[in-house]
Design a protein around this motif. Sequence first.
Motif, mmCIF file in Angstrom:
data_model
loop_
_atom_site.group_PDB
_atom_site.id
_atom_site.type_symbol
_atom_site.label_atom_id
_atom_site.label_comp_id
_atom_site.label_asym_id
_atom_site.label_seq_id
_atom_site.Cartn_x
_atom_site.Cartn_y
_atom_site.Cartn_z
ATOM 1 N N THR A 116 64.163 -46.230 -43.095
ATOM 2 C CA THR A 116 63.961 -44.795 -43.296
ATOM 3 C C THR A 116 65.273 -44.041 -43.206
ATOM 4 O O THR A 116 65.525 -43.104 -43.972
ATOM 5 N N VAL A 117 66.128 -44.434 -42.274
ATOM 6 C CA VAL A 117 67.452 -43.803 -42.160
ATOM 7 C C VAL A 117 68.257 -44.036 -43.437
ATOM 8 O O VAL A 117 68.930 -43.117 -43.952
ATOM 9 N N LYS A 118 68.183 -45.252 -44.006
ATOM 10 C CA LYS A 118 68.917 -45.544 -45.238
ATOM 11 C C LYS A 118 68.407 -44.677 -46.392
ATOM 12 O O LYS A 118 69.186 -44.244 -47.239
ATOM 13 N N LEU A 119 67.087 -44.448 -46.426
ATOM 14 C CA LEU A 119 66.534 -43.602 -47.472
ATOM 15 C C LEU A 119 67.023 -42.156 -47.325
ATOM 16 O O LEU A 119 67.364 -41.497 -48.318
ATOM 17 N N GLN B 4 73.022 -39.842 -39.858
ATOM 18 C CA GLN B 4 72.761 -40.661 -38.686
ATOM 19 C C GLN B 4 71.480 -40.184 -38.009
ATOM 20 O O GLN B 4 71.082 -39.022 -38.150
ATOM 21 N N ASP B 5 70.862 -41.093 -37.277
ATOM 22 C CA ASP B 5 69.623 -40.770 -36.554
ATOM 23 C C ASP B 5 69.993 -40.073 -35.245
ATOM 24 O O ASP B 5 69.982 -40.661 -34.156
ATOM 25 N N LEU C 183 62.844 -50.507 -50.029
ATOM 26 C CA LEU C 183 61.469 -50.341 -49.569
ATOM 27 C C LEU C 183 60.494 -51.124 -50.443
ATOM 28 O O LEU C 183 59.551 -51.744 -49.945
ATOM 29 N N LEU C 184 60.728 -51.098 -51.754
ATOM 30 C CA LEU C 184 59.843 -51.830 -52.665
ATOM 31 C C LEU C 184 59.991 -53.335 -52.474
ATOM 32 O O LEU C 184 59.005 -54.073 -52.520
ATOM 33 N N ALA C 185 61.208 -53.794 -52.258
ATOM 34 C CA ALA C 185 61.423 -55.221 -52.022
ATOM 35 C C ALA C 185 60.742 -55.665 -50.732
ATOM 36 O O ALA C 185 60.137 -56.745 -50.670
ATOM 37 N N ALA C 186 60.814 -54.843 -49.684
ATOM 38 C CA ALA C 186 60.168 -55.180 -48.413
ATOM 39 C C ALA C 186 58.652 -55.292 -48.587
ATOM 40 O O ALA C 186 58.007 -56.192 -48.023
#
Length: 529
Positions: A72-75, A98-99, A376-379
Amino acid sequence: MELRLVGPGPYRATRLWNEIIELFRSGMPLRKHRCRFKSYERCFKASEAVDWLHELLGCNQNFGPEVTRNQTVKLLKKFLKNHVIEDIKGRWGKEDFQDDGHLYRFPPSSPLKPYPKKPSCTKEVIKFPDWNEPKAGTSQEHILVKSVTVNSEMWYKRHSIAIGEVPACKLLYRRELTQANIEEVWKSMTLSRLQKILGLDSLDEVLDTKLVNSKHIVQNVYNVNKQGIVILEDKSKELPHWILSAMKCLANWPSCSDLKQPTYSGFERDVFKTIADYFGQMKEPLLTFHLFDIFVSVLGLLQKHSKVIEALQISCLLLPPENRKKLQLLVKMMARISFNKDLPPLSESVRTRTLMVQAFSRCILCSKDEMDLDELLAAKLVSFLMDNYQEILNIPSSLKASIEEHVVHLQRVQIKYAGADTDATFPAPSFCHQISTDEFESQRANGSQEPLEALLEEIAMNKEISVKDKKKKLKQFQKSYPEVYRIRFPTPEAEAVLFPEKNKQKPPILMWALKKPFQPFHRTRSFRM
């Protein structure tokens, strides 16, 4: 704030991207925050955005609970890079997300991605080659078959409707199918079936069919061992022996361990890191770049379990054999590791299943160009593969049976009757036109009416058979086809015309019939003693 399921079709990744942006902008809570003794209206903290978006992605079937906070952070980093969000001072693009408690806001307008122009497409995926054309330098003479007269007796014996003289017919010898012809049939029917499952008018929007190698499909179907694993013709494309040994070690842990292997603490983690590093350095994912859109489109069928299984089965047949074999071995190892309770934890902070997805999702599926949602789609796809790998990586039996049946038909000698425009060739299954049951019954009735009427007339007017046999055949016909019989003989009188009654003479009266009845025997005097 629930994200609706985005079905299969072209530009599914772009549609998902725009959907998430719209939901994020409309649903993310905005309020007043203070930073360095200054107040800012309608903004949010980075950690608040991570919490809200992570919950949104995790509760929806497009992505599911496998989405991690780190993903989610990467998105959100991609959101900042694409100016979906900006920091409180209006900076974006090169800034790092950053989170933490840093403040962000939405810009006045959100840059939704435009959809590419739709290419022109046709419903026919690939045309079947015409194998009726004669070979160069050879002539194909039609063989005339002698006319045969079939009477009603033969019709009853054969249970057919052949009446009168059968017209002269011709045998059309098919041109011998080459291996290339058979491979093209496999490619055409495989892609047609995939197109039908996805419900698309054409595959051109999600797949460049010219890049699909028909030889790969046939090899993936027939060159397999007893376990269904692909057997490669080029042994140089096999996995290195040391990688296979490492994969077997973790997949079969602890039964594979022996005295030759190290027994130090953390050995299994080192083996796993070796495997992850090998697959991580590949230049192209196992599902190949040009198949990215088709697999993303298949993910839109996740609500229909049986359909998504078949769609993934067919899509995996399009892979190069070496990629398919590596995928089979890798996913099998990942599934066994995830469910192996005897294997020590491979990470201190991440559970084993999540670690499998994070370590191998990118080497299984990713886009050639940096895509916004490819991680996300790959996961999501890798998680589904792990749970259903035994079905997905098998050959679709129904597709194989239908293609083999069609190939056998193409190799069979065909019969063409005089006056027919075309020979009786089965069309490709993907181009069949379905009709209703009522229409089928109507066509069947109208098509057989005329020969049945001719048969009945032939039986009725045949003077060479006895009256007894004629009545027997008419009764048999009436029982089998009452409607046709009723039209020809609507009343008993119409049937009686076929059997005129003859005048029967009474037999002459016999003289002995007029005599008195037999009298009992009386003893006479001549018999006296």
